[in-house]
Motif scaffolding. Structure first.
Motif, PDB file in Angstrom:
ATOM      1  N   THR A 125       2.382   3.899   7.009  1.00 19.87           N
ATOM      2  CA  THR A 125       1.799   5.034   6.665  1.00 19.87           C
ATOM      3  C   THR A 125       2.946   6.260   6.974  1.00 19.87           C
ATOM      4  OG1 THR A 125      -0.383   4.458   7.505  1.00 19.87           O
ATOM      5  CG2 THR A 125      -0.005   6.772   7.365  1.00 19.87           C
ATOM      6  N   GLY A 126       2.972   7.188   6.221  1.00 17.19           N
ATOM      7  CA  GLY A 126       4.112   8.164   6.583  1.00 17.19           C
ATOM      8  C   GLY A 126       5.407   7.762   5.801  1.00 17.19           C
ATOM      9  N   ALA A 127       5.722   6.772   5.333  1.00 16.59           N
ATOM     10  CA  ALA A 127       6.995   6.389   4.868  1.00 16.59           C
ATOM     11  C   ALA A 127       7.393   7.148   3.552  1.00 16.59           C
ATOM     12  CB  ALA A 127       7.072   4.869   4.322  1.00 16.59           C
ATOM     13  N   GLY A 128       6.231   7.554   2.680  1.00 16.39           N
ATOM     14  CA  GLY A 128       6.419   8.304   1.589  1.00 16.39           C
ATOM     15  C   GLY A 128       6.949   9.873   1.963  1.00 16.39           C
ATOM     16  N   ASP A 129       6.309  10.135   2.974  1.00 15.69           N
ATOM     17  CA  ASP A 129       6.362  11.562   3.294  1.00 15.69           C
ATOM     18  C   ASP A 129       7.804  11.701   4.040  1.00 15.69           C
ATOM     19  OD1 ASP A 129       3.878  12.875   2.350  1.00 15.69           O
ATOM     20  OD2 ASP A 129       3.112  11.706   3.905  1.00 15.69           O
ATOM     21  N   SER A 130       8.018  10.673   4.854  1.00 18.06           N
ATOM     22  CA  SER A 130       9.436  10.689   5.623  1.00 18.06           C
ATOM     23  C   SER A 130      10.681  10.657   4.566  1.00 18.06           C
ATOM     24  CB  SER A 130       9.603   9.612   6.440  1.00 18.06           C
ATOM     25  OG  SER A 130       8.440   9.400   7.578  1.00 18.06           O
ATOM     26  N   GLY A 169       1.302  21.028   3.464  1.00 19.91           N
ATOM     27  CA  GLY A 169       0.760  19.698   3.377  1.00 19.91           C
ATOM     28  C   GLY A 169      -0.216  19.186   4.625  1.00 19.91           C
ATOM     29  N   SER A 170      -0.873  18.126   5.054  1.00 20.62           N
ATOM     30  CA  SER A 170      -1.742  17.934   5.761  1.00 20.62           C
ATOM     31  C   SER A 170      -1.115  17.656   7.380  1.00 20.62           C
ATOM     32  CB  SER A 170      -2.643  16.678   5.234  1.00 20.62           C
ATOM     33  OG  SER A 170      -1.781  15.816   5.008  1.00 20.62           O
ATOM     34  N   MET A 171      -1.895  18.093   8.120  1.00 27.71           N
ATOM     35  CA  MET A 171      -1.730  17.667   9.693  1.00 27.71           C
ATOM     36  C   MET A 171      -2.977  16.947   9.816  1.00 27.71           C
ATOM     37  SD  MET A 171       0.569  20.630  11.194  1.00 27.71           S
ATOM     38  CE  MET A 171       0.918  19.693  12.597  1.00 27.71           C
ATOM     39  N   PHE A 218      -6.241  10.367  -4.537  1.00 25.70           N
ATOM     40  CA  PHE A 218      -7.542  11.124  -4.181  1.00 25.70           C
ATOM     41  C   PHE A 218      -7.629  12.616  -4.912  1.00 25.70           C
ATOM     42  CE2 PHE A 218      -9.640  14.512  -1.294  1.00 25.70           C
ATOM     43  CZ  PHE A 218     -10.786  13.913  -0.822  1.00 25.70           C
ATOM     44  N   TRP A 219      -6.327  13.165  -4.846  1.00 25.68           N
ATOM     45  CA  TRP A 219      -6.543  14.482  -5.913  1.00 25.68           C
ATOM     46  C   TRP A 219      -6.209  14.366  -7.193  1.00 25.68           C
ATOM     47  CZ3 TRP A 219      -8.207  17.741  -2.581  1.00 25.68           C
ATOM     48  CH2 TRP A 219      -8.133  17.546  -1.149  1.00 25.68           C
ATOM     49  N   ILE A 220      -5.671  13.188  -7.592  1.00 29.96           N
ATOM     50  CA  ILE A 220      -5.446  12.976  -8.965  1.00 29.96           C
ATOM     51  C   ILE A 220      -7.050  12.833  -9.799  1.00 29.96           C
ATOM     52  CG2 ILE A 220      -4.689  11.363 -10.809  1.00 29.96           C
ATOM     53  CD1 ILE A 220      -2.180  10.594  -8.965  1.00 29.96           C
ATOM     54  N   GLY A 279      -0.836  12.052  12.240  1.00 30.87           N
ATOM     55  CA  GLY A 279      -0.095  11.705  11.264  1.00 30.87           C
ATOM     56  C   GLY A 279      -0.550  12.975  10.286  1.00 30.87           C
ATOM     57  N   GLY A 280      -0.326  12.858   8.747  1.00 34.80           N
ATOM     58  CA  GLY A 280      -0.613  14.012   7.966  1.00 34.80           C
ATOM     59  C   GLY A 280       0.924  14.112   7.032  1.00 34.80           C
ATOM     60  N   SER A 281       0.657  14.481   6.033  1.00 38.33           N
ATOM     61  CA  SER A 281       2.022  14.469   5.009  1.00 38.33           C
ATOM     62  C   SER A 281       2.907  15.600   5.871  1.00 38.33           C
ATOM     63  CB  SER A 281       1.649  14.885   3.621  1.00 38.33           C
ATOM     64  OG  SER A 281       0.853  16.215   3.438  1.00 38.33           O
ATOM     65  N   PHE A 329      -5.409  13.556  11.704  1.00 38.77           N
ATOM     66  CA  PHE A 329      -5.633  12.304  12.597  1.00 38.77           C
ATOM     67  C   PHE A 329      -5.817  10.978  11.695  1.00 38.77           C
ATOM     68  CE2 PHE A 329      -7.499  15.203  15.910  1.00 38.77           C
ATOM     69  CZ  PHE A 329      -6.544  14.883  16.865  1.00 38.77           C
ATOM     70  N   ASP A 330      -5.130  10.018  11.692  1.00 45.56           N
ATOM     71  CA  ASP A 330      -5.075   8.831  11.030  1.00 45.56           C
ATOM     72  C   ASP A 330      -5.787   7.798  11.911  1.00 45.56           C
ATOM     73  OD1 ASP A 330      -3.843  10.261   8.952  1.00 45.56           O
ATOM     74  OD2 ASP A 330      -1.888   9.397   9.281  1.00 45.56           O
ATOM     75  N   SER A 331      -6.698   6.730  11.077  1.00 37.88           N
ATOM     76  CA  SER A 331      -7.262   5.521  11.746  1.00 37.88           C
ATOM     77  C   SER A 331      -6.861   4.441  10.827  1.00 37.88           C
ATOM     78  CB  SER A 331      -8.676   5.823  11.977  1.00 37.88           C
ATOM     79  OG  SER A 331      -9.071   6.702  12.619  1.00 37.88           O
TER      80      SER A 331
END
Ligand code: AMP
Length: 303
Positions: free
Chosen positions: A230-235, A7-9, A148-150, A26-28, A11-13
């Motif tokens: 942010t990150g709730a879904g990946d957590s 997954g991604s690693m 984005f990917w869809i 951040g990042g998935s 920087f999130d703004s």
């Protein structure tokens, strides 16, 4: 049992009604691996640029996350810029800079090919397929993605969906992917493509978990302070897959999936209490156990 994540690693703004942060980590794969590390040994596949903080890499490593699949490349780290309005359930993307992800070719260390649990985190479906081609007979492969990917790679993404066991995805994306508004019908359409389970993340409304003949609904924990979703879904996905991987070699039953959903929900409820991974990385086993039991009393009723 071990758990592999690609997954991604990043920087999130991020701007939310409660504040604004510039280029926080951040990042998935980052959120997922920290969450999963409370339950099982994690193997991480990703790429960062030379600008990514050494401190974060050391922190992941000190949690026992195996970073042999992390490449540090010349160039800049992936950067995502987004904002939330008062409806914290919808992340709006302002910019996505793929940077070092543009040329990334994941190469699984040979001894990781037999990893039993695999999570294809939100990232280019091309990379998700690359990983799928390199693993041998995993017990469970789960997949996450985003709008984005869809929009960018619908064909490749469908190819990935056809080859996974569990889809962990948010409700707007389920609708976008299927063109069907009704979540139950949309899940049936997705299960017809291949996955045996669809786990729909619905932000503050919790999670809907569908499989053949079963529906399980879990609430989100009603918090007084939510800073940043942010990150709730990946957590969630990290807690969910981490719990499954912690069950050892026996056959997984519906009960295990339901408990995994509750552990995922508990972990995600901590992530949103602070920006970045600040709260997520500071949990104790007691914190997690207490939140899971709060969920039990939240939903318990007798007739
Ligand atoms: P979530 O858990 O769904 O809130 O996902 C949050 C993470 O997704 C953020 O930390 C972002 O860095 C990451 N992200 C945003 N857009 C993308 C993308 N197009 N590909 C991969 N990761 C992304």
């Amino acid at each position: 049992m071990s758990l592999l994540v690609v997954g991604s690693m990043a920087f999130d703004s991020i701007k939310s009604p409660f504040g604004e942060v510039e280029k926080v980590v951040g990042g998935s794969a980052t959120y997922f691996s920290i969450a999963a590390s409370y339950f099982a040994p994690v193997r991480l596949v990703s790429v960062v640029g030379r600008d990514f903080p050494r401190r974060t890499i050391d922190k992941l490593s000190s949690r026992g996350i195996d970073l042999r699949g992390l490449k540090i490349a010349d160039g800049e780290t992936f950067h995502w810029k987004g904002y939330y309005e008062y409806d914290l359930n919808t992340a709006h993307t302002v910019r996505t800079d793929l940077n070092v992800f543009r040329d990334f070719v994941p190469d699984l260390p040979a001894e990781w090919r037999d990893t039993p649990y695999v999570f294809l985190g939100n990232i280019d479906p091309r990379l998700q397929l690359d990983i799928l081609a390199q693993v041998r007979n995993p017990r469970i492969v789960a997949l996450d993605t985003m709008n984005f990917w869809i929009e960018k790679s619908p064909q490749l993404l469908r190819e990935v969906v056809r080859n996974v066991d569990v889809l962990v995805i948010n409700e707007a994306e389920v609708r976008q992917l299927t063109g069907e508004f009704n979540l139950v019908r949309a899940s049936r359409m997705l299960m017809d493509m291949g996955p045996k389970r669809v786990v729909i993340k619905r932000g503050e409304y919790g999670v809907l978990h569908l499989s053949d003949g079963e529906i399980f609904a879990a609430p989100a924990y009603p918090l007084e302070t939510i800073f940043d979703p942010t990150g709730a879904g990946d957590s969630f996905a990290g807690g969910f897959m981490g719990y499954l991987a912690s069950r050892g070699t026996r056959e997984l039953a519906e009960r295990d999936y339901r408990l995994a959903t509750m552990y995922g929900s508990a972990i995600a409820s901590f992530t949103v209490e602070a920006f970045s991974t600040e709260r997520l990385e500071a949990l104790s086993r007691d914190d997690i156990a207490m939140r899971v039991s709060s969920f039990r009393s939240l939903t318990e009723f007798r007739v």
